[in-house]
Design a protein around this motif. Structure first.
Motif, mmCIF file in Angstrom:
data_model
loop_
_atom_site.group_PDB
_atom_site.id
_atom_site.type_symbol
_atom_site.label_atom_id
_atom_site.label_comp_id
_atom_site.label_asym_id
_atom_site.label_seq_id
_atom_site.Cartn_x
_atom_site.Cartn_y
_atom_site.Cartn_z
ATOM 1 N N SER A 41 -6.947 0.718 -1.838
ATOM 2 C CA SER A 41 -7.593 0.370 -0.569
ATOM 3 C C SER A 41 -8.372 1.550 -0.013
ATOM 4 N N ARG B 184 -7.358 -4.025 -2.646
ATOM 5 C CA ARG B 184 -6.299 -3.772 -3.628
ATOM 6 C C ARG B 184 -6.287 -4.849 -4.697
ATOM 7 N N GLU C 37 0.801 -1.218 0.000
ATOM 8 C CA GLU C 37 0.000 0.000 0.000
ATOM 9 C C GLU C 37 0.834 1.269 0.000
#
Length: 465
Positions: free
Chosen positions: A366, A360, A164
Motif C-alpha cells: 500500500s 495491496r 497491512e
C-alpha cells in the motif's frame, strides 16, 4: 422511510418473493455510513461501469473488492466506473439513493459475482433506498438473473488480503519483485529510483533538531528557494489567516502570521511533495492532491487547537502529517506508472473500500507502507512515520498514536463533506476519548473548515500551479 413503489412494482411483476430487512450487525443508524452498513450486513452492492459499448452493472458482495482487471478481461472490454455525479442523477430520477443491486434493472447488462449466486444463505441486496435491504432466496435471484445476467468470478474478499501491519520493507520488495515480468527491475534500490531528500528539506530537518535555531536561520533556508518562499508568503497572505497589512517576506510570515513551527513544517511539506512528479490533470492529478493536503492540514490544525493544552500533541508535526497524509499516492504514481491508470480505475470502481486495500490486492503493497518506509529513509521524525503508516487504523494505540488517530478523524470529517475519497465510517467513541475530543468539537471544527472553503481552495490552486 418507505420502500420505493417502482421497485415494489418491478418485483411484483416478476413474481419475486422477497422480504425487507434493515441494516444489521451494528449500532449505527446514520444513513451516511451506507457502505459500513452494507459490509456489516454482508449485502450485495452495485457498481455501474461503462465503455464505448455501453453500461454494465456489476453486483458484488460489499465485503469484497471488484476485480476490475479480471472483469474487463472476461468481457473483453475497457470498462471504467461511471462518475458519482451521473449515478446520483440516474438514481434520484427514480427516487433512489444509488443504483439498486438488482440484476437487469432498467435493462442494464449485468454481471453478478459467483459468491452471491453460490452462497447457501439468503441473499441481501442493496435496494437503493436507505435503510432497506432486499432479502431473497436463490430461486428468486435466478429468476431476476434470467438469461441476461452473467455469473462470473469477479470479486476478491477483503479478508483474504493480508493485513497491512506486517514487515513493510519485505512487502515492498516482494511487490517490486512480482513485477519483473513487466520489466520492472528486481532489486528494490534500482527499481524505486527514489530521489534523495531535497537539499532544502535536508536543511530544514537539521534545523528542527537544532536547539539554537531561530527565525533568521529558517528565513535564510526558505528564501534560498524562490518558489518555496513565494508559496509560503502566499499562504501567509491568504484571507484564511486574516493577517493585517501586506506580507512582504518570510520573516513577516513567521513573526506576524504563521509562527516558527508552522512555517518550518509547511516549508518541509511543500519541499517533500515537489520531490516526486504527479499527473497534472484528472481526478487524481496535482490539483486534487493539493486540495486534499490543504484541507487535511487545516482540519488537523483545528483539531489540535481544540485539544486542551496538557493533552495537545506537537502542533507542527500534526500539521505536517496532514500536509503529507497522501504523499504515498505520489510514490504509487512514480514507482508503478504502467499500472497507475488501472489503479485509478479500480479505486473508482471500489469507492466503498479504502484505496490502500485495492493497492495491496493489485500490487501487493500500500501507499502507506511505501510512504512510511521512504520517510524513515529520509530520517523524518518518528511521529510522522507512525501517522502516515497507521492513518487508516482507528484502533492503533501505540507510541505517537495521537497523530495517526487525528489523521483518521480528519479524514472521516472531510469524507462526510465530500472532500476526501473513501468510505464514510462512524468515528468510534473510544477513539474520541483517546484524543480528548468530543462530537461537538468535531462538528465545530468541520463547520469552521467549510466556512473557509474558498480561501483553502485558493491556496490549493496556487500550490498545484
Amino acid at each position: 422511510m418507505h420502500f420505493p413503489s417502482n421497485l415494489k412494482k418491478l418485483l411484483d411483476t416478476k413474481q419475486i418473493n422477497y422480504s425487507l430487512t434493515m441494516y444489521t450487525n451494528d449500532n449505527f443508524e446514520d444513513n451516511a455510513f451506507r457502505d459500513h452498513h452494507l459490509r456489516n450486513s454482508n449485502a450485495a452492492r452495485s457498481v455501474l461501469l461503462e465503455d464505448g459499448q455501453g453500461k454494465v452493472l456489476a453486483l458484488v458482495p460489499a465485503n469484497c473488492i471488484l476485480d476490475l482487471n479480471r472483469l474487463c478481461q472476461l468481457l473483453g472490454r475497457e470498462l471504467k466506473a461511471v462518475s458519482p455525479a451521473e449515478i446520483e442523477t440516474m438514481a434520484s430520477s427514480k427516487g433512489l439513493d444509488v443504483i439498486p443491486a438488482i440484476p437487469n434493472i432498467n435493462g442494464l447488462e449485468t454481471v453478478i459475482d459467483d459468491q452471491l449466486v453460490n452462497s447457501e444463505n439468503p441473499v441481501l441486496l442493496d435496494s437503493g433506498k436507505s435503510p432497506h435491504l432486499l432479502e431473497i432466496d436463490h430461486n428468486a435471484l435466478e429468476s431476476l438473473m434470467s438469461d441476461k445476467a452473467k455469473q462470473m468470478d469477479i470479486a476478491v474478499p477483503v479478508d483474504s488480503i493480508e493485513d497491512e501491519n506486517t514487515d513493510d520493507l519485505r512487502d515492498i520488495t516482494e511487490a517490486v519483485t512480482s513485477f519483473t515480468n513487466h520489466r520492472i527491475k528486481q532489486r528494490l534500490e534500482d527499481t524505486l529510483e527514489m530521489p534523495p531528500l531535497p537539499e532544502t528539506a535536508q536543511r530544514i530537518i537539521k534545523l528542527r533538531v537544532d536547539p539554537n535555531a531561530d527565525i533568521a536561520d529558517l528565513s535564510n533556508i526558505v528564501e534560498i528557494d524562490p518558489s518555496l518562499a513565494a508559496q509560503v508568503v502566499s499562504w501567509a497572505s491568504s484571507p484564511y489567516y486574516s493577517a493585517p497589512g501586506k506580507i512582504r517576506s518570510i520573516h513577516d510570515a513567521i513573526v506576524r502570521v504563521l509562527g516558527f513551527d508552522m512555517v518550518l513544517n509547511l516549508a518541509l511539506g511543500i519541499a517533500l511533495s515537489r520531490t516526486l512528479s504527479i499527473p497534472k490533470n484528472g481526478p487524481y492529478g496535482s490539483q486534487p492532491y493539493w486540495r486534499s493536503a490543504v484541507y487535511m492540514a487545516a482540519t488537523m490544525e483545528g483539531l489540535v487547537t481544540a485539544i486542551e493544552r496538557q493533552h495537545r500533541p506537537g502542533f507542527g508535526l500534526a500539521y505536517l502529517s496532514g500536509l503529507l497524509h497522501n504523499f504515498g499516492y505520489l510514490i504509487i504514481a512514480d514507482v508503478f506508472p504502467s499500472y497507475y491508470d488501472r489503479l485509478c480505475d479500480s479505486w473508482d470502481a471500489n469507492q466503498h473500500l479504502e484505496q490502500t486495500i485495492i493497492e495491496r490486492q493489485q500490487i501487493g503493497v500500500s501507499r502507506n507502507q511505501m510512504c512510511a518506509w521512504l520517510m524513515e529513509v529520509w530520517n523524518l521524525p518518528e511521529e510522522i512515520l507512525v501517522a502516515l503508516r497507521q492513518q487508516n487504523n482507528p484502533d492503533y494505540d501505540g507510541e505517537h498514536a495521537i497523530y495517526a488517530n487525528l489523521l483518521y478523524i480528519s479524514q472521516q470529517l472531510l469524507r462526510r463533506k465530500g472532500l476526501s475519497c473513501g468510505p464514510k465510517e462512524p468515528i468510534p467513541k473510544h477513539l474520541l476519548e483517546r484524543v480528548y475530543l468530543s462530537d461537538d468539537i468535531l462538528e465545530d471544527t468541520i463547520d469552521n473548515i467549510m466556512e473557509s472553503a474558498m480561501e483553502l481552495e485558493n491556496i490549493a490552486n496556487e500550490l498545484a500551479g
